[in-house]
Motif scaffolding. Sequence first.
Motif, short mmCIF file in Angstrom:
data_model
loop_
_atom_site.label_atom_id
_atom_site.label_comp_id
_atom_site.label_asym_id
_atom_site.label_seq_id
_atom_site.Cartn_x
_atom_site.Cartn_y
_atom_site.Cartn_z
N GLY A 112 0.82 -1.20 0.00
CA GLY A 112 0.00 0.00 0.00
C GLY A 112 0.85 1.25 0.00
O GLY A 112 2.09 1.18 0.07
N ASP A 113 0.22 2.39 -0.07
CA ASP A 113 0.94 3.66 -0.06
C ASP A 113 1.75 3.82 1.22
O ASP A 113 1.32 3.41 2.31
CB ASP A 113 -0.04 4.83 -0.19
CG ASP A 113 -0.70 4.89 -1.56
OD1 ASP A 113 -0.15 4.29 -2.50
OD2 ASP A 113 -1.78 5.51 -1.67
N GLY A 114 2.92 4.40 1.09
CA GLY A 114 3.75 4.71 2.25
C GLY A 114 4.52 3.55 2.82
O GLY A 114 5.05 3.64 3.93
N VAL A 115 4.59 2.45 2.08
CA VAL A 115 5.29 1.26 2.59
C VAL A 115 6.65 1.13 1.90
O VAL A 115 6.72 1.06 0.67
CB VAL A 115 4.45 -0.02 2.35
CG1 VAL A 115 5.26 -1.25 2.76
CG2 VAL A 115 3.15 0.06 3.12
N ASP A 116 7.70 1.09 2.72
CA ASP A 116 9.06 0.96 2.19
C ASP A 116 9.48 -0.50 2.21
O ASP A 116 10.42 -0.90 2.92
CB ASP A 116 10.01 1.82 3.01
CG ASP A 116 11.42 1.86 2.41
OD1 ASP A 116 11.54 1.58 1.19
OD2 ASP A 116 12.36 2.16 3.15
N ARG A 117 8.77 -1.31 1.46
CA ARG A 117 9.05 -2.74 1.33
C ARG A 117 8.91 -3.11 -0.13
O ARG A 117 8.16 -2.47 -0.88
CB ARG A 117 8.10 -3.58 2.17
CG ARG A 117 8.41 -3.59 3.66
CD ARG A 117 9.51 -4.60 3.96
NE ARG A 117 9.64 -4.86 5.39
CZ ARG A 117 10.34 -5.86 5.91
NH1 ARG A 117 10.96 -6.72 5.11
NH2 ARG A 117 10.45 -6.02 7.20
N ASP A 118 9.59 -4.20 -0.54
CA ASP A 118 9.55 -4.62 -1.93
C ASP A 118 8.73 -5.89 -2.09
O ASP A 118 8.74 -6.76 -1.21
CB ASP A 118 10.97 -4.88 -2.46
CG ASP A 118 11.81 -3.62 -2.49
OD1 ASP A 118 11.24 -2.55 -2.78
OD2 ASP A 118 13.03 -3.71 -2.24
N GLU A 119 8.05 -5.99 -3.22
CA GLU A 119 7.34 -7.21 -3.54
C GLU A 119 8.34 -8.37 -3.64
O GLU A 119 9.46 -8.20 -4.13
CB GLU A 119 6.57 -7.06 -4.85
CG GLU A 119 5.44 -6.05 -4.76
CD GLU A 119 4.66 -5.91 -6.06
OE1 GLU A 119 4.90 -6.72 -6.99
OE2 GLU A 119 3.83 -5.00 -6.16
N GLY A 120 7.94 -9.51 -3.16
CA GLY A 120 8.80 -10.69 -3.21
C GLY A 120 9.61 -10.93 -1.95
O GLY A 120 10.21 -12.00 -1.80
N GLU A 121 9.66 -9.95 -1.04
CA GLU A 121 10.41 -10.14 0.20
C GLU A 121 9.75 -11.23 1.04
O GLU A 121 8.52 -11.30 1.15
CB GLU A 121 10.47 -8.84 1.01
CG GLU A 121 11.38 -7.79 0.40
CD GLU A 121 11.50 -6.57 1.30
OE1 GLU A 121 11.22 -6.70 2.51
OE2 GLU A 121 11.89 -5.50 0.80
N GLU A 122 10.57 -12.07 1.66
CA GLU A 122 10.08 -13.14 2.51
C GLU A 122 9.87 -12.59 3.93
O GLU A 122 10.82 -12.10 4.54
CB GLU A 122 11.06 -14.31 2.55
CG GLU A 122 11.23 -14.99 1.20
CD GLU A 122 12.14 -16.20 1.30
OE1 GLU A 122 11.82 -17.22 0.67
OE2 GLU A 122 13.17 -16.10 2.01
N VAL A 123 8.64 -12.69 4.42
CA VAL A 123 8.30 -12.07 5.70
C VAL A 123 7.42 -13.00 6.52
O VAL A 123 6.81 -13.94 6.02
CB VAL A 123 7.56 -10.73 5.50
CG1 VAL A 123 8.46 -9.70 4.84
CG2 VAL A 123 6.28 -10.92 4.68
#
Length: 323
Positions: free
Chosen positions: A73-84
């Motif tokens: 979503g907006d304002g999120v400093d994360r990348d698609e594909g990251e394992e969480v």
Amino acid sequence: MRAAEITEFGDADVLDVSETDRPEPREGQVLIDVEAAGINFADIMQRRGHYQGGPEPPYVPGMEVAGTIAETGDGVDRDEGEEVVSLVNGGGYAEYAIADARGLLDVPGDMSYEEAAGFPVQWLTAHNCLHEWGEIEEGETVLIHAAAGGVGSAAVQLADEAGAEVVGTASTEEKLEMAADLGMDHGIRYTEEDFVDRVDEITDGAGVDLVLDGIGSDTTDRSLDALASFGRMVSYGAAGGEPGRPNTADLLFGNKRVIGYHLGRAIDQKPMKVMGAVPELTQLLGDGTLEVQVGHTFDLEEAAEAHQFIEDRKSSGKVVLLP
């Protein structure tokens, strides 16, 4: 997407897997492509309608997931594909789940998704109950009920790591053997012997310094009998069906303390106190010093069977759903 929905309060068969719309992340949220979802006894209590402040049907249960970020979503400093791995506010029993980006944790070390899904609830609960709430010290004796369960198997390892003498209860010899392999010093099969009498023998009548009680009901009162003067008991659940109701006279004349712990409320009210355990847990789980015990996995379509499996006390370690 497929999701397991609780259509009404009741037995395990009220869980129904069906197709539903994929959720969209809002500002500050991420959408997780769920590879594994942890099952907790709180999910079962909610399904029964016995969980204070729990959701009303219909709803999708599940409070912890592991997978990859599918969308932000907006304002999120994360990348698609990251394992969480993350705690979620419901919705975990599904192919996709929404999580608050602020609560995301990287999957520790070489952990599998199944192991990672067993990390947040059980390990934070175990660490908090022992350390932040229970104030365990090296050389103390701790009694851990359901020592082969999700929280129990984590607590046994953490208590052993802290230098405590670990006493554990379980219903079968197989479960006691598992807990012993994790660091339990004394095992008590509560279906065959009185755990208070055994604690009395183990401690030469002194009692234990700390009890972790996720059972409630009569176990709470009996645990107070096993507690040493100036000892502490942390109550974190009611798997026995009813919360414990300790006699205050026992606390007064024994100089004993009963401390309540609820992970969700604690995170809301004291987030730094709860989450302060994460760096240590991530390191110890990541380097293999401690291990998440995944006892059983079920496909998403088997969510009802998974719940029943836990209720029948057949499980040991963490039970995980695989969407």
